[in-house]
Motif scaffolding. Structure first.
Motif, short mmCIF file in Angstrom:
data_model
loop_
_atom_site.label_atom_id
_atom_site.label_comp_id
_atom_site.label_asym_id
_atom_site.label_seq_id
_atom_site.Cartn_x
_atom_site.Cartn_y
_atom_site.Cartn_z
N UNK A 126 20.18 34.22 8.28
CA UNK A 126 21.26 34.56 7.34
C UNK A 126 21.98 33.30 6.86
N UNK A 127 22.24 32.39 7.78
CA UNK A 127 22.90 31.13 7.43
C UNK A 127 22.03 30.33 6.47
N UNK A 128 20.74 30.25 6.74
CA UNK A 128 19.83 29.49 5.88
C UNK A 128 19.72 30.12 4.49
N UNK A 129 19.76 31.43 4.41
CA UNK A 129 19.73 32.11 3.12
C UNK A 129 21.02 31.82 2.34
N UNK A 130 22.15 31.85 3.03
CA UNK A 130 23.44 31.54 2.38
C UNK A 130 23.49 30.10 1.90
N UNK A 131 22.77 29.21 2.55
CA UNK A 131 22.70 27.80 2.16
C UNK A 131 21.66 27.57 1.07
N UNK A 132 21.06 28.64 0.57
CA UNK A 132 20.02 28.58 -0.46
C UNK A 132 18.76 27.86 0.01
#
Length: 167
Positions: free
Chosen positions: A119-125
């Protein structure tokens, strides 16, 4: 993970698991693994089944992602109405004997994320997300899968820069 296309099979509060589906391992065919498994059997080397690098976790473990018409009872995990997962060597022998799934990918290893990491990596694009399409997933033109994935999102690869940041 650069230019990796990953099929995510599990994503919950404990973490996520998936397979890189566009990176063949050089010089390894499925027939090489079948020879090790069933060395007395005559293997047809004309079959062109590549072995994929599924990810950096458990590289000695093999996984068969496949279509749903094939099943080994008490072993095959049905992911959804389009995909199943089997990690029984019988499935490889069935593929060799022409009794296996219609569509499949065999991977060594998998990609994993701890709780909240994906989720964090997705939010960081760091990742783009698209619904899984069997035609894309089982496409044997591995080098095209990245661009085909982008096309499903309406993105042209030419729009990407080698530099990143946030505005």
């Amino acid at each position: 993970f650069s230019r990796s296309v990953i099929y995510l099979i599990s994503h919950n509060e404990k973490g996520a698991m998936g397979f890189i589906i566009n990176k063949p391992i050089e010089d390894i065919q499925l027939t090489d693994i079948i020879k090790v498994e069933k060395s007395k059997k005559n293997i047809d080397n004309n079959q062109n089944h590549r072995v994929l690098f599924g990810g950096p976790v458990e590289l000695k473990s093999g996984f068969l992602l496949h279509s749903t018409e094939y099943e080994i009872r008490n072993t095959t995990l049905k992911i959804n109405n389009q995909f199943c997962l089997t990690n029984d060597s019988k499935a490889l022998l069935d593929i060799h004997d022409g009794k296996g799934p219609v569509s499949s990918l065999f991977m060594l290893g998998y990609a994993g994320w701890s709780s909240g990491q994906l989720e964090k990596e997705i939010m960081e694009d760091s990742w783009l997300v698209v619904n899984a399409d069997p035609e894309l997933v089982f496409n044997k033109s591995y080098s095209d899968k990245y661009n085909l994935s982008l096309e499903l999102l309406g993105i042209e690869n030419a729009f990407f820069s080698s530099r990143s940041g946030k505005a």
